[in-house]
Design a protein around this motif. Sequence first.
Motif, PDB file in Angstrom:
ATOM      1  N   HIS A   1     -14.893   7.326  -3.015  1.00 20.47           N
ATOM      2  CA  HIS A   1     -15.201   6.053  -2.377  1.00 20.47           C
ATOM      3  C   HIS A   1     -15.092   4.872  -3.349  1.00 20.47           C
ATOM      4  N   GLU A   2     -15.569   5.044  -4.555  1.00 22.47           N
ATOM      5  CA  GLU A   2     -15.538   3.943  -5.525  1.00 22.47           C
ATOM      6  C   GLU A   2     -14.107   3.530  -5.844  1.00 22.47           C
ATOM      7  N   LEU A   3     -13.249   4.502  -6.109  1.00 22.86           N
ATOM      8  CA  LEU A   3     -11.869   4.191  -6.476  1.00 22.86           C
ATOM      9  C   LEU A   3     -11.070   3.696  -5.269  1.00 22.86           C
ATOM     10  N   ASN A   4     -11.355   4.246  -4.084  1.00 22.42           N
ATOM     11  CA  ASN A   4     -10.700   3.751  -2.874  1.00 22.42           C
ATOM     12  C   ASN A   4     -10.999   2.268  -2.685  1.00 22.42           C
ATOM     13  N   HIS A   5     -12.263   1.908  -2.866  1.00 20.63           N
ATOM     14  CA  HIS A   5     -12.659   0.508  -2.721  1.00 20.63           C
ATOM     15  C   HIS A   5     -12.008  -0.361  -3.788  1.00 20.63           C
ATOM     16  N   LYS A   6     -11.951   0.154  -4.978  1.00 22.54           N
ATOM     17  CA  LYS A   6     -11.324  -0.599  -6.072  1.00 22.54           C
ATOM     18  C   LYS A   6      -9.844  -0.833  -5.780  1.00 22.54           C
ATOM     19  N   LEU A   7      -9.165   0.152  -5.184  1.00 23.37           N
ATOM     20  CA  LEU A   7      -7.754  -0.011  -4.848  1.00 23.37           C
ATOM     21  C   LEU A   7      -7.568  -1.095  -3.792  1.00 23.37           C
ATOM     22  N   VAL A   8      -8.398  -1.077  -2.752  1.00 20.23           N
ATOM     23  CA  VAL A   8      -8.301  -2.099  -1.704  1.00 20.23           C
ATOM     24  C   VAL A   8      -8.558  -3.483  -2.287  1.00 20.23           C
ATOM     25  N   THR A   9      -9.585  -3.604  -3.112  1.00 25.71           N
ATOM     26  CA  THR A   9      -9.923  -4.891  -3.704  1.00 25.71           C
ATOM     27  C   THR A   9      -8.789  -5.410  -4.591  1.00 25.71           C
ATOM     28  N   GLU A  10      -8.226  -4.539  -5.393  1.00 20.85           N
ATOM     29  CA  GLU A  10      -7.121  -4.928  -6.270  1.00 20.85           C
ATOM     30  C   GLU A  10      -5.898  -5.336  -5.455  1.00 20.85           C
ATOM     31  N   LEU A  11      -5.598  -4.573  -4.417  1.00 20.69           N
ATOM     32  CA  LEU A  11      -4.450  -4.886  -3.570  1.00 20.69           C
ATOM     33  C   LEU A  11      -4.601  -6.259  -2.931  1.00 20.69           C
ATOM     34  N   LEU A  12      -5.758  -6.524  -2.338  1.00 22.36           N
ATOM     35  CA  LEU A  12      -5.967  -7.794  -1.644  1.00 22.36           C
ATOM     36  C   LEU A  12      -5.975  -8.984  -2.601  1.00 22.36           C
ATOM     37  N   SER A  13      -6.248  -8.734  -3.873  1.00 26.78           N
ATOM     38  CA  SER A  13      -6.257  -9.809  -4.860  1.00 26.78           C
ATOM     39  C   SER A  13      -4.857 -10.127  -5.366  1.00 26.78           C
ATOM     40  N   ARG A  14      -3.873  -9.349  -4.935  1.00 27.41           N
ATOM     41  CA  ARG A  14      -2.495  -9.528  -5.412  1.00 27.41           C
ATOM     42  C   ARG A  14      -1.559  -9.712  -4.218  1.00 27.41           C
ATOM     43  N   PRO A  15      -1.563 -10.882  -3.597  1.00 29.25           N
ATOM     44  CA  PRO A  15      -0.754 -11.109  -2.395  1.00 29.25           C
ATOM     45  C   PRO A  15       0.738 -10.953  -2.609  1.00 29.25           C
ATOM     46  N   GLU A  16       1.190 -11.031  -3.862  1.00 31.74           N
ATOM     47  CA  GLU A  16       2.613 -10.818  -4.119  1.00 31.74           C
ATOM     48  C   GLU A  16       3.030  -9.363  -3.927  1.00 31.74           C
ATOM     49  N   CYS A  17       2.053  -8.473  -3.781  1.00 28.51           N
ATOM     50  CA  CYS A  17       2.347  -7.044  -3.659  1.00 28.51           C
ATOM     51  C   CYS A  17       2.417  -6.554  -2.217  1.00 28.51           C
ATOM     52  N   PHE A  18       2.177  -7.444  -1.251  1.00 29.98           N
ATOM     53  CA  PHE A  18       2.238  -7.009   0.141  1.00 29.98           C
ATOM     54  C   PHE A  18       2.675  -8.156   1.038  1.00 29.98           C
ATOM     55  N   SER A  19       3.108  -7.791   2.235  1.00 27.95           N
ATOM     56  CA  SER A  19       3.414  -8.759   3.287  1.00 27.95           C
ATOM     57  C   SER A  19       2.693  -8.336   4.551  1.00 27.95           C
ATOM     58  N   LEU A  20       2.303  -9.295   5.373  1.00 32.05           N
ATOM     59  CA  LEU A  20       1.745  -9.011   6.684  1.00 32.05           C
ATOM     60  C   LEU A  20       2.866  -9.192   7.699  1.00 32.05           C
ATOM     61  N   VAL A  21       3.208  -8.114   8.401  1.00 32.35           N
ATOM     62  CA  VAL A  21       4.419  -8.058   9.218  1.00 32.35           C
ATOM     63  C   VAL A  21       4.084  -7.601  10.629  1.00 32.35           C
ATOM     64  N   GLU A  22       4.746  -8.183  11.610  1.00 33.51           N
ATOM     65  CA  GLU A  22       4.651  -7.756  13.004  1.00 33.51           C
ATOM     66  C   GLU A  22       5.906  -6.990  13.368  1.00 33.51           C
ATOM     67  N   PHE A  23       5.745  -5.889  14.131  1.00 32.14           N
ATOM     68  CA  PHE A  23       6.864  -5.041  14.510  1.00 32.14           C
ATOM     69  C   PHE A  23       6.994  -4.956  16.021  1.00 32.14           C
ATOM     70  N   THR A  24       8.200  -4.720  16.481  1.00 34.65           N
ATOM     71  CA  THR A  24       8.399  -4.364  17.882  1.00 34.65           C
ATOM     72  C   THR A  24       8.145  -2.880  18.037  1.00 34.65           C
ATOM     73  N   PRO A  25       7.849  -2.389  19.236  1.00 34.11           N
ATOM     74  CA  PRO A  25       7.651  -0.944  19.432  1.00 34.11           C
ATOM     75  C   PRO A  25       8.853  -0.123  18.983  1.00 34.11           C
ATOM     76  N   GLN A  26      10.066  -0.642  19.175  1.00 35.30           N
ATOM     77  CA  GLN A  26      11.267   0.086  18.780  1.00 35.30           C
ATOM     78  C   GLN A  26      11.315   0.253  17.266  1.00 35.30           C
ATOM     79  N   GLU A  27      10.930  -0.800  16.551  1.00 33.44           N
ATOM     80  CA  GLU A  27      10.937  -0.723  15.092  1.00 33.44           C
ATOM     81  C   GLU A  27       9.888   0.261  14.602  1.00 33.44           C
ATOM     82  N   SER A  28       8.715   0.239  15.223  1.00 33.05           N
ATOM     83  CA  SER A  28       7.646   1.142  14.820  1.00 33.05           C
ATOM     84  C   SER A  28       8.001   2.589  15.106  1.00 33.05           C
ATOM     85  N   ALA A  29       8.735   2.834  16.188  1.00 35.90           N
ATOM     86  CA  ALA A  29       9.078   4.208  16.561  1.00 35.90           C
ATOM     87  C   ALA A  29      10.123   4.793  15.638  1.00 35.90           C
ATOM     88  N   ALA A  30      10.832   3.937  14.909  1.00 34.32           N
ATOM     89  CA  ALA A  30      11.870   4.411  13.994  1.00 34.32           C
ATOM     90  C   ALA A  30      11.613   3.838  12.607  1.00 34.32           C
TER      91      ALA A  30
END
Length: 305
Positions: free
Chosen positions: A262-291
Amino acid sequence: MIFQQTLKNKVTVSGIGLHTGKTITLTLRPAQPGTGIVFHRVDMSPAVSIEACAKNVVNTRLSTTIGKDGASVSTIEHLMAALYGCGIDNAHVDINGPEVPIMDGSAAPLVETIRNGGVEVSSKARRFLVIKKPVSVTIGDKRATVIPSRQYKISFDMQFEHPVVKSQFRTLTFTAESFSDEIAGARTFGFLSEVEMLKAHGLALGGSLDNAVVIGDDGVLNPEGLRYSDEFVRHKILDSVGDLYLCGHRLIGHVKALKSGHELNHKLVTELLSRPECFSLVEFTPQESAAPFNLPLPELAWLEA
């Protein structure tokens, strides 16, 4: 677009709290799009609302605890995993005690409860947190990393210095079916020596062979044995699904964990959210999600299989 989901109907479940040993009642209610998962301590006056998000985590010893304004709710990881596995983005959780009922030690009873409530699809798009660059955290010899991938995967390498448990490894490629069939039923586990110590300190008062796998020096003490030969690492993955949901979105990335908790899982989430250059928030169509291996969006060109 793939749309956010909530429960169609209110559902209630009761059970023993692992640490308090008291009967606790939990009610799941539908919530508006964009609400997320919000816990409400209805036994307090006035009731205190606590959003299930990384910034509200106040303790990761033995379980994941969120807190706010003098109130807290512990052992939320199994419920968070069940909500994730059932595709629930938004829900109100009314609870009349300080911890989520442990049920049988797994997420399976909670999954069944959520399914009994049904699913309501909204008109607001769901946003996925897509990993663009690796993020890694360590504590001693423990490590958790998330890297780009076209799917949500968790690979868990579990190691214990114990003749019964030793080491186990498993990879889950997440779907609603793989979670339900392979992970949801895996129970929490503990060592007999630790259980005795915890109870001596006023913890694990509700723990028993009915809601946990207990490991003695020579084997598993539960008369029915294990549900899976690698039930221990499956439960570690279950905990990870719940803990990582505190990032507030459904993930697309490959989580690689070595001896994490639990401690390391939380640390990973916190580190990830503090580095916005490492992720994007993306919306998908059902067709894209299915493939997921053939996503046509240009910004996903950097993803690995």
